[in-house]
Design an enzyme around this catalytic site. Sequence first.
Site, mmCIF file in Angstrom:
data_model
loop_
_atom_site.group_PDB
_atom_site.id
_atom_site.type_symbol
_atom_site.label_atom_id
_atom_site.label_comp_id
_atom_site.label_asym_id
_atom_site.label_seq_id
_atom_site.Cartn_x
_atom_site.Cartn_y
_atom_site.Cartn_z
ATOM 1 N N SER A 242 24.912 74.002 92.565
ATOM 2 C CA SER A 242 24.480 75.354 92.981
ATOM 3 C C SER A 242 25.484 76.418 92.555
ATOM 4 C CB SER A 242 24.228 75.413 94.488
ATOM 5 O OG SER A 242 25.294 74.886 95.228
ATOM 6 N N HIS A 272 21.960 66.687 95.531
ATOM 7 C CA HIS A 272 22.778 67.818 96.008
ATOM 8 C C HIS A 272 22.303 68.169 97.434
ATOM 9 C CE1 HIS A 272 25.391 71.197 95.865
ATOM 10 N NE2 HIS A 272 24.705 72.032 95.102
ATOM 11 N N HIS A 319 30.299 61.011 96.525
ATOM 12 C CA HIS A 319 30.565 62.381 96.062
ATOM 13 C C HIS A 319 31.119 62.342 94.646
ATOM 14 C CE1 HIS A 319 31.902 66.574 96.037
ATOM 15 N NE2 HIS A 319 30.986 66.732 96.970
ATOM 16 N N ARG A 328 34.047 68.327 105.996
ATOM 17 C CA ARG A 328 32.879 69.034 106.552
ATOM 18 C C ARG A 328 32.063 68.087 107.443
ATOM 19 N NH1 ARG A 328 30.211 71.010 101.102
ATOM 20 N NH2 ARG A 328 30.500 68.768 100.735
ATOM 21 N N ASP A 374 26.320 66.154 104.089
ATOM 22 C CA ASP A 374 24.913 65.995 104.454
ATOM 23 C C ASP A 374 24.656 64.813 105.381
ATOM 24 O OD1 ASP A 374 24.082 68.182 102.811
ATOM 25 O OD2 ASP A 374 24.428 66.913 101.070
HETATM 26 N N1 HAX Z 1 24.294 54.984 97.464
HETATM 27 C C1 HAX Z 1 24.001 54.109 96.471
HETATM 28 N N2 HAX Z 1 24.520 54.188 95.238
HETATM 29 C C2 HAX Z 1 25.407 55.154 95.014
HETATM 30 C C3 HAX Z 1 25.812 56.062 95.995
HETATM 31 C C4 HAX Z 1 25.198 55.953 97.261
HETATM 32 N N3 HAX Z 1 25.450 56.822 98.255
HETATM 33 N N4 HAX Z 1 26.729 56.904 95.464
HETATM 34 C C5 HAX Z 1 26.882 56.554 94.184
HETATM 35 N N5 HAX Z 1 26.076 55.503 93.898
HETATM 36 C C6 HAX Z 1 25.866 54.879 92.599
HETATM 37 C C7 HAX Z 1 25.313 55.913 91.642
HETATM 38 O O1 HAX Z 1 23.899 56.073 91.827
HETATM 39 C C8 HAX Z 1 25.710 55.327 90.305
HETATM 40 O O2 HAX Z 1 24.814 54.275 90.030
HETATM 41 P P1 HAX Z 1 24.273 54.049 88.507
HETATM 42 O O3 HAX Z 1 25.494 53.846 87.660
HETATM 43 O O4 HAX Z 1 23.391 52.867 88.637
HETATM 44 O O5 HAX Z 1 23.530 55.310 88.136
HETATM 45 C C9 HAX Z 1 27.081 54.725 90.612
HETATM 46 O O6 HAX Z 1 27.097 54.485 92.045
HETATM 47 C C10 HAX Z 1 28.244 55.588 90.255
HETATM 48 O O7 HAX Z 1 28.126 56.822 90.914
HETATM 49 P P2 HAX Z 1 29.431 57.660 91.303
HETATM 50 O O8 HAX Z 1 30.226 57.881 90.048
HETATM 51 O O9 HAX Z 1 30.107 57.048 92.468
HETATM 52 O O10 HAX Z 1 28.805 59.006 91.841
HETATM 53 P P3 HAX Z 1 28.329 60.267 91.010
HETATM 54 O O11 HAX Z 1 29.493 61.175 90.866
HETATM 55 O O12 HAX Z 1 27.590 59.883 89.788
HETATM 56 O O13 HAX Z 1 27.264 60.907 92.003
HETATM 57 C C11 HAX Z 1 26.440 61.529 94.126
HETATM 58 C C12 HAX Z 1 27.651 61.521 93.195
HETATM 59 C C13 HAX Z 1 26.727 62.425 95.321
HETATM 60 C C14 HAX Z 1 25.232 62.107 93.382
HETATM 61 C C15 HAX Z 1 26.142 60.081 94.579
HETATM 62 O O14 HAX Z 1 27.227 59.604 95.327
HETATM 63 C C16 HAX Z 1 24.868 59.983 95.399
HETATM 64 O O15 HAX Z 1 23.792 59.819 94.811
HETATM 65 N N6 HAX Z 1 24.959 60.051 96.755
HETATM 66 C C17 HAX Z 1 23.781 60.076 97.599
HETATM 67 C C18 HAX Z 1 23.103 61.429 97.583
HETATM 68 C C19 HAX Z 1 23.951 62.454 98.309
HETATM 69 O O16 HAX Z 1 24.426 62.234 99.411
HETATM 70 N N7 HAX Z 1 24.086 63.646 97.716
HETATM 71 C C20 HAX Z 1 24.831 64.760 98.331
HETATM 72 C C21 HAX Z 1 26.216 64.936 97.750
HETATM 73 C C22 HAX Z 1 26.978 66.070 98.365
HETATM 74 C C23 HAX Z 1 26.340 67.365 98.044
HETATM 75 O O17 HAX Z 1 26.278 67.840 96.930
HETATM 76 N N8 HAX Z 1 25.765 67.973 99.027
HETATM 77 O O18 HAX Z 1 25.024 69.059 98.835
#
Ligand code: HAX
Length: 440
Positions: A242, A272, A319, A328, A374
């Site tokens: 964002s 996000h 994250h 937070r 979140d």
């Molecule tokens: N559950 C399951 N798998 C997860 C995970 C979780 N909570 N977090 C990461 N992973 C997986 C990823 O999907 C990725 O898998 P692939 O290689 O198969 O695609 C792998 O672990 C590596 O990911 P990462 O390097 O640890 O994390 P990223 O930086 O790529 O992504 C995310 C960060 C926040 C998107 C990720 O941790 C996620 O999807 N979390 C769940 C959704 C979430 O809570 N989003 C909110 C984040 C905070 C925010 O922005 N709030 O607004």
Amino acid sequence: MDKLKNKFAEQGIQKATEIREFIKANGDFVLGQYTLDSVYSGEKGMIGLITETSLLDAEEGIRFRGHSLPELKKKLPCLQGSEEPLPEGLFYLMLMDELPTYDDMYEVGSNWTKRAIVPNHVFDVIDAFPVNTHPMTQFSAAIMAMQTESEFAAAYRKGMNKKDYWDYTFEDSMNLIARLPRVAAYIYRKTYKNGVHIEPNPKLDWAANFAHMLGYGDNESFKEMMRMYMLIHADHEGGNVSAHATHLVGSALSDPYLSFSAAMNGLAGPLHGLANQEVIRWVLDLQAELGGGKPSKKQIEEYILKTIHDGKVIPGYGHAVLRKTDPRFTAQMEFAKKYMPNDELVNIVWDIYDIAPSVLGTISKIKNPWPNVDAHSGALLVHYGMNEYDFYTVMFGVSRSLGVLASLIWDRALGLPLERPKSVTVDWLKKTISAKKASV
Ligand code: HAX
């Protein structure tokens, strides 16, 4: 000229000049190196942006202009009888890089109150959407509808001097922040409360007035929760989707309405901001699968593993930058311990916090097994009877305006240029890498 703008014109513009000199003197300083992996990992860890309002440390979490959340709780002014600092004060800090006095904070609030009138056609646009339209879609469209009011766009059309960009960005940003709670509350009441709307109360602070317009104004602890919620979601440095979207779109000199609407489209993604509604759905699905009640820790563990086995993520965990529990999350946990320690859903969220990091920690690809912002917010809202999960991200969005628009004002004060990273093709990469290898 209003007080805050006057002060920004004196101090902010002076600082912008200093920063320009700093860039000129140090422009050839090497900041880092990046690899093919860096490019393919969504540019994680690559320094490519300057954002003054806040800085994220992987271990410690967010600092707003150098102050952590626990520090801000002590340093930012509160209203008499309240323990939660007002977001008005945080906005002042992010914009001015100095802690506000009570009067500074109060001035920001009255400034917003004066600017808070939403043009009628914005309500017409919201009303035109089918009632089952996702609230984030309505929110983004309503912000676009307000673009008719852009002073930046009007001044640019007339032909404005580059030196004045910050001034009109300031005007638009302040107007937008002032109006967002009314727009968001209108969407809520239209979508979930049969279109029975509640007029704003100009005597209330920004967050409490939002709580009031949503229909929770009689509950003092909900107002406190809203102040805390609006404060902790406000900013998370510049690279999140964002914040980056606001900066990127703004770099084309799109006005703050266009830029912030783009930010909201990014916030509406489940990786996000939409994660806040997904968390509650995930917890409720877990409960439903077990026939209701409070799941045991063993059942939580099994459900986490099943979710991952089904190729889904555990919302609220992980994250892109953080490598520890998000402060937070902790701030919300502390709030809940004070106001709702026996709430069943809140206790389930805490049980998940006991279990999930160790389960996710065993999956090597997951870089951060800890909860983010979140993971907790939905349970607080459900406690107060706000069960309309699809609306949660709109609340996040109202708060996020504070940081990203303060940053946008700085972007224009600094005269930051159009953002335009270079992209290449895989073919280009293959040829470049093999030529490099052949030459050594
Ligand atoms: N559950 C399951 N798998 C997860 C995970 C979780 N909570 N977090 C990461 N992973 C997986 C990823 O999907 C990725 O898998 P692939 O290689 O198969 O695609 C792998 O672990 C590596 O990911 P990462 O390097 O640890 O994390 P990223 O930086 O790529 O992504 C995310 C960060 C926040 C998107 C990720 O941790 C996620 O999807 N979390 C769940 C959704 C979430 O809570 N989003 C909110 C984040 C905070 C925010 O922005 N709030 O607004």
